[in-house]
Design a protein around this motif. Structure first.
Motif, PDB file in Angstrom:
ATOM      1  N   ILE A 199       9.061  10.775   5.551  1.00  0.00           N
ATOM      2  CA  ILE A 199       8.115   9.690   5.188  1.00  0.00           C
ATOM      3  C   ILE A 199       8.619   8.455   5.843  1.00  0.00           C
ATOM      4  O   ILE A 199       7.870   7.449   6.072  1.00  0.00           O
ATOM      5  CB  ILE A 199       8.220   9.567   3.439  1.00  0.00           C
ATOM      6  N   LEU A 200       9.961   8.265   5.944  1.00  0.00           N
ATOM      7  CA  LEU A 200      10.473   7.118   6.474  1.00  0.00           C
ATOM      8  C   LEU A 200      10.110   6.910   8.073  1.00  0.00           C
ATOM      9  O   LEU A 200      10.258   6.095   8.551  1.00  0.00           O
ATOM     10  CB  LEU A 200      11.799   7.167   6.274  1.00  0.00           C
ATOM     11  N   THR A 201       9.611   7.970   8.688  1.00  0.00           N
ATOM     12  CA  THR A 201       9.107   7.649  10.114  1.00  0.00           C
ATOM     13  C   THR A 201       7.898   6.889  10.171  1.00  0.00           C
ATOM     14  O   THR A 201       7.367   6.459  11.036  1.00  0.00           O
ATOM     15  CB  THR A 201       8.916   9.141  10.838  1.00  0.00           C
ATOM     16  N   ARG A 202       7.141   6.841   8.904  1.00  0.00           N
ATOM     17  CA  ARG A 202       6.049   5.949   8.893  1.00  0.00           C
ATOM     18  C   ARG A 202       6.380   4.773   8.598  1.00  0.00           C
ATOM     19  O   ARG A 202       7.591   4.349   8.106  1.00  0.00           O
ATOM     20  CB  ARG A 202       5.237   6.499   7.583  1.00  0.00           C
ATOM     21  N   PRO A 203       5.687   3.831   8.717  1.00  0.00           N
ATOM     22  CA  PRO A 203       6.128   2.147   8.555  1.00  0.00           C
ATOM     23  C   PRO A 203       6.295   2.001   6.985  1.00  0.00           C
ATOM     24  O   PRO A 203       5.478   1.322   6.473  1.00  0.00           O
ATOM     25  CB  PRO A 203       4.932   1.341   9.161  1.00  0.00           C
ATOM     26  N   VAL A 204       7.083   2.548   6.324  1.00  0.00           N
ATOM     27  CA  VAL A 204       7.347   2.501   4.858  1.00  0.00           C
ATOM     28  C   VAL A 204       8.784   1.941   4.950  1.00  0.00           C
ATOM     29  O   VAL A 204       9.761   2.317   5.408  1.00  0.00           O
ATOM     30  CB  VAL A 204       7.420   3.770   4.226  1.00  0.00           C
ATOM     31  N   SER A 205       8.960   0.863   4.184  1.00  0.00           N
ATOM     32  CA  SER A 205      10.429   0.223   3.743  1.00  0.00           C
ATOM     33  C   SER A 205      11.298   1.161   2.843  1.00  0.00           C
ATOM     34  O   SER A 205      10.473   1.830   1.896  1.00  0.00           O
ATOM     35  CB  SER A 205      10.190  -1.142   3.229  1.00  0.00           C
ATOM     36  N   ILE A 206      12.294   1.288   3.012  1.00  0.00           N
ATOM     37  CA  ILE A 206      13.249   2.100   2.370  1.00  0.00           C
ATOM     38  C   ILE A 206      13.027   1.722   0.585  1.00  0.00           C
ATOM     39  O   ILE A 206      13.084   2.167  -0.031  1.00  0.00           O
ATOM     40  CB  ILE A 206      14.651   2.058   2.543  1.00  0.00           C
ATOM     41  N   SER A 207      13.087   0.199   0.412  1.00  0.00           N
ATOM     42  CA  SER A 207      13.036  -0.151  -0.764  1.00  0.00           C
ATOM     43  C   SER A 207      11.711   0.274  -1.598  1.00  0.00           C
ATOM     44  O   SER A 207      11.672   0.283  -2.775  1.00  0.00           O
ATOM     45  CB  SER A 207      12.942  -1.738  -0.692  1.00  0.00           C
ATOM     46  N   SER A 208      10.589   0.271  -0.778  1.00  0.00           N
ATOM     47  CA  SER A 208       9.365   0.686  -1.663  1.00  0.00           C
ATOM     48  C   SER A 208       9.561   2.329  -1.649  1.00  0.00           C
ATOM     49  O   SER A 208       9.094   2.534  -2.727  1.00  0.00           O
ATOM     50  CB  SER A 208       8.167   0.306  -0.745  1.00  0.00           C
ATOM     51  N   TYR A 209      10.153   2.701  -0.823  1.00  0.00           N
ATOM     52  CA  TYR A 209      10.405   4.447  -1.049  1.00  0.00           C
ATOM     53  C   TYR A 209      11.282   4.495  -2.382  1.00  0.00           C
ATOM     54  O   TYR A 209      10.736   5.304  -3.464  1.00  0.00           O
ATOM     55  CB  TYR A 209      11.115   4.946  -0.140  1.00  0.00           C
ATOM     56  N   LEU A 210      12.483   3.603  -2.754  1.00  0.00           N
ATOM     57  CA  LEU A 210      13.242   3.956  -3.488  1.00  0.00           C
ATOM     58  C   LEU A 210      12.796   3.332  -4.957  1.00  0.00           C
ATOM     59  O   LEU A 210      12.687   3.988  -6.038  1.00  0.00           O
ATOM     60  CB  LEU A 210      14.593   2.885  -3.400  1.00  0.00           C
ATOM     61  N   HIS A 241       0.783  -1.234   0.155  1.00  0.00           N
ATOM     62  CA  HIS A 241       0.110   0.102  -0.021  1.00  0.00           C
ATOM     63  C   HIS A 241       0.845   1.272   0.105  1.00  0.00           C
ATOM     64  O   HIS A 241       0.618   2.062  -0.523  1.00  0.00           O
ATOM     65  CB  HIS A 241      -0.964   0.098   1.135  1.00  0.00           C
ATOM     66  N   ALA A 242       1.781   1.031   0.718  1.00  0.00           N
ATOM     67  CA  ALA A 242       3.077   2.222   0.645  1.00  0.00           C
ATOM     68  C   ALA A 242       3.600   2.527  -0.282  1.00  0.00           C
ATOM     69  O   ALA A 242       3.729   3.684  -1.260  1.00  0.00           O
ATOM     70  CB  ALA A 242       4.130   2.103   1.699  1.00  0.00           C
ATOM     71  N   PHE A 243       3.791   1.571  -1.295  1.00  0.00           N
ATOM     72  CA  PHE A 243       4.557   1.585  -2.632  1.00  0.00           C
ATOM     73  C   PHE A 243       3.717   2.372  -3.572  1.00  0.00           C
ATOM     74  O   PHE A 243       3.995   3.196  -4.241  1.00  0.00           O
ATOM     75  CB  PHE A 243       4.862   0.181  -3.037  1.00  0.00           C
ATOM     76  N   ILE A 244       2.308   2.041  -3.584  1.00  0.00           N
ATOM     77  CA  ILE A 244       1.226   2.477  -4.313  1.00  0.00           C
ATOM     78  C   ILE A 244       0.886   4.016  -4.239  1.00  0.00           C
ATOM     79  O   ILE A 244       0.898   4.824  -5.053  1.00  0.00           O
ATOM     80  CB  ILE A 244      -0.044   1.637  -4.376  1.00  0.00           C
ATOM     81  N   ALA A 245       1.033   4.073  -2.896  1.00  0.00           N
ATOM     82  CA  ALA A 245       0.578   5.595  -2.370  1.00  0.00           C
ATOM     83  C   ALA A 245       1.851   6.497  -2.852  1.00  0.00           C
ATOM     84  O   ALA A 245       1.774   7.783  -3.220  1.00  0.00           O
ATOM     85  CB  ALA A 245       0.534   5.802  -0.791  1.00  0.00           C
ATOM     86  N   LEU A 246       3.034   5.884  -2.541  1.00  0.00           N
ATOM     87  CA  LEU A 246       4.194   6.719  -2.909  1.00  0.00           C
ATOM     88  C   LEU A 246       4.336   7.103  -4.455  1.00  0.00           C
ATOM     89  O   LEU A 246       4.608   7.893  -4.900  1.00  0.00           O
ATOM     90  CB  LEU A 246       5.564   6.198  -2.422  1.00  0.00           C
ATOM     91  N   SER A 247       3.942   5.692  -5.167  1.00  0.00           N
ATOM     92  CA  SER A 247       3.896   5.954  -6.637  1.00  0.00           C
ATOM     93  C   SER A 247       2.937   6.945  -7.191  1.00  0.00           C
ATOM     94  O   SER A 247       3.108   7.801  -8.182  1.00  0.00           O
ATOM     95  CB  SER A 247       3.529   4.685  -7.515  1.00  0.00           C
ATOM     96  N   LYS A 248       1.836   6.892  -6.598  1.00  0.00           N
ATOM     97  CA  LYS A 248       0.665   8.076  -6.999  1.00  0.00           C
ATOM     98  C   LYS A 248       1.318   9.360  -6.757  1.00  0.00           C
ATOM     99  O   LYS A 248       1.003  10.402  -7.381  1.00  0.00           O
ATOM    100  CB  LYS A 248      -0.408   7.717  -6.054  1.00  0.00           C
ATOM    101  N   LYS A 249       1.867   9.451  -5.386  1.00  0.00           N
ATOM    102  CA  LYS A 249       2.333  10.744  -5.390  1.00  0.00           C
ATOM    103  C   LYS A 249       3.328  11.381  -6.098  1.00  0.00           C
ATOM    104  O   LYS A 249       3.536  12.529  -6.677  1.00  0.00           O
ATOM    105  CB  LYS A 249       2.941  10.663  -3.725  1.00  0.00           C
TER     106      LYS A 249
END
Lengths: 300, 259
Positions: free
Chosen positions: B106-117, B2-10
Motif C-alpha cells: 500500500i505504501l508503494t502508492r502515493p499514500v502518506s504513512i499518517s493517512s495509513y495509520l 482520497h487515500a485516507f477515505i479509501a483506506l477507511s472504507k477498506k
C-alpha cells in the motif's frame, strides 16, 4: 523517466545484500537485472520501490527522490499479495483510488485492463481463490493501472505458464515505448526478448552492465568452428602444427580451432584447407556464446 | 485525503467481513448488561443458591445508587474484560498487514504513512466508542430500571472522559501492533501495560496527572459523586499528547522501514 541509482548499500544483520551499487537508466530504456538467487536483485528492487530503506546512497527519478515520486512508479512484487476478500475489480479500484485516479476513469479503465492481462472473466471473483499465475496477472494490472513512467518488476513472468508469459511479454513490449522498465529475472530468454540492456548482479555487486550486442561481442571466442568429412580428419593433425593455430578442440560434430587474429587467420586456414583439398561442410568464424552461457560464465 | 477515505472504507469493509462489526458490540452490550443485573440479583442468588447455613443477608443493606452501578460497569467490566477484548480485537490491525506485505505494498502508492495509520486508528476507535457507548447505554437503562436514574448530563460527561481513555487504549494497542510481530505478544503486552495504568490510577495525585487511565477514574467519580476531581483538564491534555506522541513514534518507525 530517468532513473539514477547512486551508490546504494543495504546491510542486513548477517549479510550485505547490496554493496555500492550504481547505475543510470535513461528514459524509455528497458533493463534486465540478472543474477543468481540471493544476489540482491529483490533487495535492490525494493529499495527503488521505496519499500526498503537503503543504508547508504540514494535513488533519484528525474533528479528527485524516489519517495516523492511514487505516483510515477509502478511496482510488481515477486509474490503479489492482495486482500483475499476483495474481487479483482475491487482490488484495482482500491489501488487506483490510493493513486488518486478519478472514479469515472477507474470504472472505465479497469475492465479494459483486466481484459488485457487476461482476467476479463475473473473480474468479480474473490482474489482469495486466485492461482499464483492469476495473482501475478493482477499484480501486473495494478502496476500498470496508474500509467507509471517507471515500471519496476520483480520476476514478472517466472510464475506464469507459457501462454501467460507470452501475453505478459507482449504487454511489456507494448508499454515499453513510453515507459522505463527495470525487471529482474533469472530466466534469460524472457529478458533477452524485451530488454536491450543487461545488468548482472552478484553478491550485491554490479559485475556487468552492457547491451545485448556488447555482451555477445565481449564474450566472443577467438575461434573458428568447422565441420569436415571423416576422410579429411588427418588434415586436422596437420593444422595443429601451424604457427597461428593455438589449439584444436573437438566440439559436438565439429571442431573448434582457436587462433590469435580471427579474421586474418580464418582466411589463411581456409586457404590451407582448400589447398589440402578438404571439403568443408561448415565453416563459422567467431563462436558466440548465447546469453545463458555468458551469464553462467559471469556468475559462477 | 482520497487515500485516507479509501483506506477507511477498506477498513470498514474488512471489519464487516470479519463480523467484528457484529460481535464486538454484542460483547459490550452483554458486559454492560451484566453489572446492573448481577448487582440487583446477587442477594437473591446468594439466598436461593447458596444454601449453606450461616450466611445472613442483611435485609436492611442499602440498595446501591444507579450511579454507583454504572460506575462499576465502567471499572469492573469495561476496564477489565472490556480492555482484554479490545486488545484482542485490535491486536493485528497493523501487524496483520505488516506480516503479509500489504502495508509495504500500500505504501508503494502515493499514500502518506499518517493517512495509513490514522485511517486504522480512527476507524477502530470509532468502532470501540460505538460498542462501548452501546454497552454503556444498556447499562444505563438497566441501572435506571432496577436502581435509580442517573442524571443524563453526568452520564454523558462520564462517557466523554471514558472515551478519552479509550483513545489511549486503541492507540497503544496499535503502537504495539506496529512494533511487534507476534499477535499473542502484542495482546499480552498491551493488556499488561493498560492494566498497570488502570490499577495505578488514583494512587498518587501527581502520578494521576500523567496517567491516561485517570480519565476512567474521572468517569466513575462523576457517576458516584457528581464531581470530576482535580487536574482533569491537564490530564486530558497529557493523554491527548501521549496519543499524538505514539502516533508520531509509529510513523517514524514505519518511515525508517524497521518493520
Amino acid at each position: 523517466m530517468r532513473l539514477e541509482i547512486k551508490n546504494i548499500t543495504k546491510k542486513f544483520k548477517h549479510k550485505t545484500a547490496v554493496n555500492g551499487f550504481s547505475m543510470v537508466i535513461d528514459a524509455n530504456e528497458c533493463v534486465g537485472l540478472i543474477g543468481p538467487n540471493g544476489a540482491g536483485k529483490s533487495t535492490l528492487i525494493q529499495i527503488i520501490a521505496d519499500i526498503l530503506y537503503a543504508d547508504e546512497g540514494e535513488v533519484l527519478l528525474d533528479g528527485q527522490k524516489n519517495s516523492s515520486m511514487k505516483h510515477q512508479i509502478g511496482y510488481l512484487p515477486q509474490y503479489p499479495n492482495f486482500f483475499s476478500w476483495m474481487t479483482a475489480f475491487e482490488t484495482l479500484y482500491f489501488m487506483g483510488t490510493l493513486s488518486g485516479i478519478a472514479k469515472t476513469e477507474l470504472q472505465k479503465e479497469i475492465p479494459l485492463l483486466l481484459e488485457k492481462v487476461g482476467l476479463g472473466k475473473e473480474a468479480h471473483i474473490h482474489v482469495g481463490t486466485f492461482s499464483g499465475g492469476m495473482k501475478q496477472r493482477l499484480g501486473i494490472a495494478q502496476a500498470l493501472l496508474h500509467k507509471p513512467a517507471l515500471m519496476i518488476m520483480d520476476e514478472p513472468v517466472s510464475a506464469l505458464d507459457p501462454i501467460g508469459r507470452r501475453e505478459v511479454l507482449n504487454l511489456l513490449k507494448e508499454i515499453k515505448k513510453e515507459t522505463t522498465i527495470l525487471l529482474s529475472t533469472h530466466i534469460l530468454s524472457d529478458a533477452e526478448e524485451i530488454c536491450e540492456r543487461f545488468v548482472v548482479i552478484k553478491n550485491g555487486h554490479k559485475i556487468e552492465d552492457a547491451t545485448k550486442s556488447e555482451l555477445l561481442k565481449r564474450h566472443q571466442e577467438s575461434a573458428i568452428f568447422l565441420m569436415i568429412r571423416k576422410e579429411d580428419f588427418k588434415w586436422l593433425t596437420m593444422i595443429e602444427h601451424l604457427p597461428y593455430v593455438k589449439k584444436v578442440e573437438s566440439c559436438g560434430n565439429g571442431f573448434k580451432v582457436f587462433v590469435d587474429y580471427l579474421e586474418g587467420d580464418a582466411h589463411r586456414l581456409l586457404q590451407h584447407g582448400l589447398d589440402a583439398k578438404v571439403l568443408f561442410t561448415k565453416f563459422e568464424v567467431g563462436i558466440q556464446d548465447n546469453l545463458e552461457e555468458i551469464f553462467l560464465e559471469l556468475v559462477v | 485525503m482520497h487515500a485516507f477515505i479509501a483506506l477507511s472504507k477498506k477498513e470498514i469493509n474488512q471489519m464487516t467481513r470479519d463480523y467484528k462489526i457484529v460481535w464486538l458490540p454484542i460483547v459490550f452490550i452483554l458486559l454492560g448488561l451484566t453489572q446492573p443485573i448481577m448487582m440487583y440479583y446477587l442477594p437473591v442468588i446468594l439466598q436461593s443458591a447458596g444454601g449453606v447455613e450461616g450466611i445472613m443477608i442483611d435485609p436492611n443493606m442499602a440498595k446501591p445508587e444507579g450511579g454507583e452501578v454504572l460506575a462499576s460497569t465502567l471499572n469492573s467490566q469495561f476496564d477489565q474484560l472490556g480492555i482484554i477484548i479490545l486488545a484482542v480485537a485490535t491486536m493485528s490491525i497493523i501487524q496483520g498487514e505488516k506480516a503479509n506485505g500489504m502495508m509495504a505494498f500500500i505504501l508503494t502508492r502515493p499514500v502518506s504513512i499518517s493517512s495509513y495509520l490514522n485511517s486504522k486508528i480512527i476507524i477502530h476507535y470509532i468502532l470501540a466508542v460505538i460498542c462501548m457507548a452501546l454497552g454503556y447505554a444498556v447499562s444505563y437503562g438497566y441501572s435506571a430500571y432496577l436502581f435509580t436514574t442517573v442524571p443524563m448530563t453526568q452520564a454523558i460527561w462520564a462517557l466523554v472522559f471514558y472515551c478519552v481513555w479509550l483513545l489511549f487504549v486503541i492507540t497503544f494497542v496499535a503502537m504495539m501492533s506496529t512494533f511487534f510481530t507476534s499477535p499473542a505478544f502484542i495482546a499480552l503486552i498491551s493488556i499488561v501495560v493498560l492494566f498497570i495504568c488502570r490499577f495505578t490510577a488514583g494512587l498518587h495525585p501527581i502520578l494521576d496527572v500523567i496517567n491516561p487511565a485517570s480519565n476512567s477514574l474521572y468517569a466513575t467519580n462523576i457517576l458516584m459523586t457528581g464531581k470530576v476531581g482535580t487536574w482533569y483538564g491537564i490530564n486530558v491534555i497529557v493523554t491527548l499528547l501521549l496519543v499524538l506522541l505514539m502516533i508520531m513514534t509509529m510513523q517514524s518507525f514505519i518511515a525508517k522501514k524497521k518493520f
